[in-house]
Design a protein around this motif. Structure first.
Motif, PDB file in Angstrom:
ATOM      1  N   LEU A   1       0.823  -1.199   0.000  1.00 26.77           N
ATOM      2  CA  LEU A   1       0.000   0.000   0.000  1.00 26.77           C
ATOM      3  C   LEU A   1       0.855   1.245   0.000  1.00 26.77           C
ATOM      4  O   LEU A   1       1.953   1.250   0.517  1.00 26.77           O
ATOM      5  CB  LEU A   1      -0.849  -0.010   1.268  1.00 26.77           C
TER       6      LEU A   1
ATOM      7  N   LEU B   1      -4.488   4.092   3.074  1.00 25.42           N
ATOM      8  CA  LEU B   1      -5.348   3.161   3.808  1.00 25.42           C
ATOM      9  C   LEU B   1      -6.526   3.881   4.449  1.00 25.42           C
ATOM     10  O   LEU B   1      -7.672   3.432   4.356  1.00 25.42           O
ATOM     11  CB  LEU B   1      -4.522   2.413   4.861  1.00 25.42           C
TER      12      LEU B   1
ATOM     13  N   LEU C   1      -6.180  -6.208  -3.326  1.00 26.80           N
ATOM     14  CA  LEU C   1      -5.797  -5.632  -2.035  1.00 26.80           C
ATOM     15  C   LEU C   1      -6.075  -6.623  -0.916  1.00 26.80           C
ATOM     16  O   LEU C   1      -7.186  -7.126  -0.786  1.00 26.80           O
ATOM     17  CB  LEU C   1      -6.647  -4.384  -1.783  1.00 26.80           C
TER      18      LEU C   1
ATOM     19  N   VAL D   1      -5.569  -6.271   2.894  1.00 29.75           N
ATOM     20  CA  VAL D   1      -5.143  -5.415   3.994  1.00 29.75           C
ATOM     21  C   VAL D   1      -4.733  -6.246   5.192  1.00 29.75           C
ATOM     22  O   VAL D   1      -5.458  -7.122   5.638  1.00 29.75           O
ATOM     23  CB  VAL D   1      -6.268  -4.452   4.395  1.00 29.75           C
TER      24      VAL D   1
END
Lengths: 109, 109
Positions: B7, B12, B42, B44
DNA sequence: GCCTTTCCCTAGAAAGTCTAGGGTTGGGCT
DNA sequence: AGCCCAACCCTAGACTTTCTAGGGAAAGGC
């Protein structure tokens, strides 16, 4: 204490590599060039730039050479290496991919 | 040791705010939703997400509430506050501006 | 002879992310 | 009944990068 954080972390390297891809420059010249290309929008801090240049040289992306400027001053000119050119390409692809993903997430209904 | 750094730092928060803008969610749900919206691009890390949620709650952008999920599990649901909505807008503008500048620098001859 | 501009550099703080763990509880399966 | 997995939550510490806030040297103009 919050700070301004004008740049996105990780983009400075790419910008510097891109500028050097157009021709050798010394550190101060890089800040000037970036400012010019961005029409004053970007003002790179020297405290960010020099450590970045150091890192990139360590990694073999750029190499430095002391020369004289047109103003008859001692300056450290940086040039892209072959690895640096490759790195630039990688970072550009990475950037394109990330912005595309983010755009998708941000825009989806 | 290099790490992956999938990222861009600073994005974020914006992504999470955007997801919450579509409706309340708990932490784990946010990771799922982001993964889904980005079509698996993505993923996270929870070690990034939870500190981020904590920060954003501290700053008053979101607020949390314990509720039960459909699976009959205890979960902390987060919702945007008014300040959070404003923050989302700010971050979107900032993002748009930065990407435009970078695009300009990267593409100029 | 001074001042500004052009250049270089560093130490330490700050912020955000990742690594690498750890923990609880509900429901399905045997 | 017991076990395991999935669905959840959390934290400490390392790491990288950037910013803040300095400092210093020399060329050329006035």
């Amino acid at each position: 204490m919050a700070h301004k954080c004008d740049l996105l972390q990780g983009t400075l390297d790419m910008l510097v590599l891109r500028v050097l891809d157009r021709g050798d420059l010394h550190g101060w010249g890089i800040t000037q060039k970036l400012e010019q290309l961005s029409e004053r929008a970007l003002q790179v801090d020297e405290g960010s730039l020099y450590p970045a240049l150091y890192r990139m040289e360590e990694r073999g992306w750029i190499k430095a050479e002391w020369r004289l400027t047109e103003n008859n001053r001692r300056a450290k000119y940086y040039a892209l290496t072959r690895a640096g050119r490759k790195q630039l390409e990688t970072e550009q692809q990475h950037w394109a991919r990330l912005t595309a993903i983010i755009a998708q997430v941000m825009s989806s209904a």
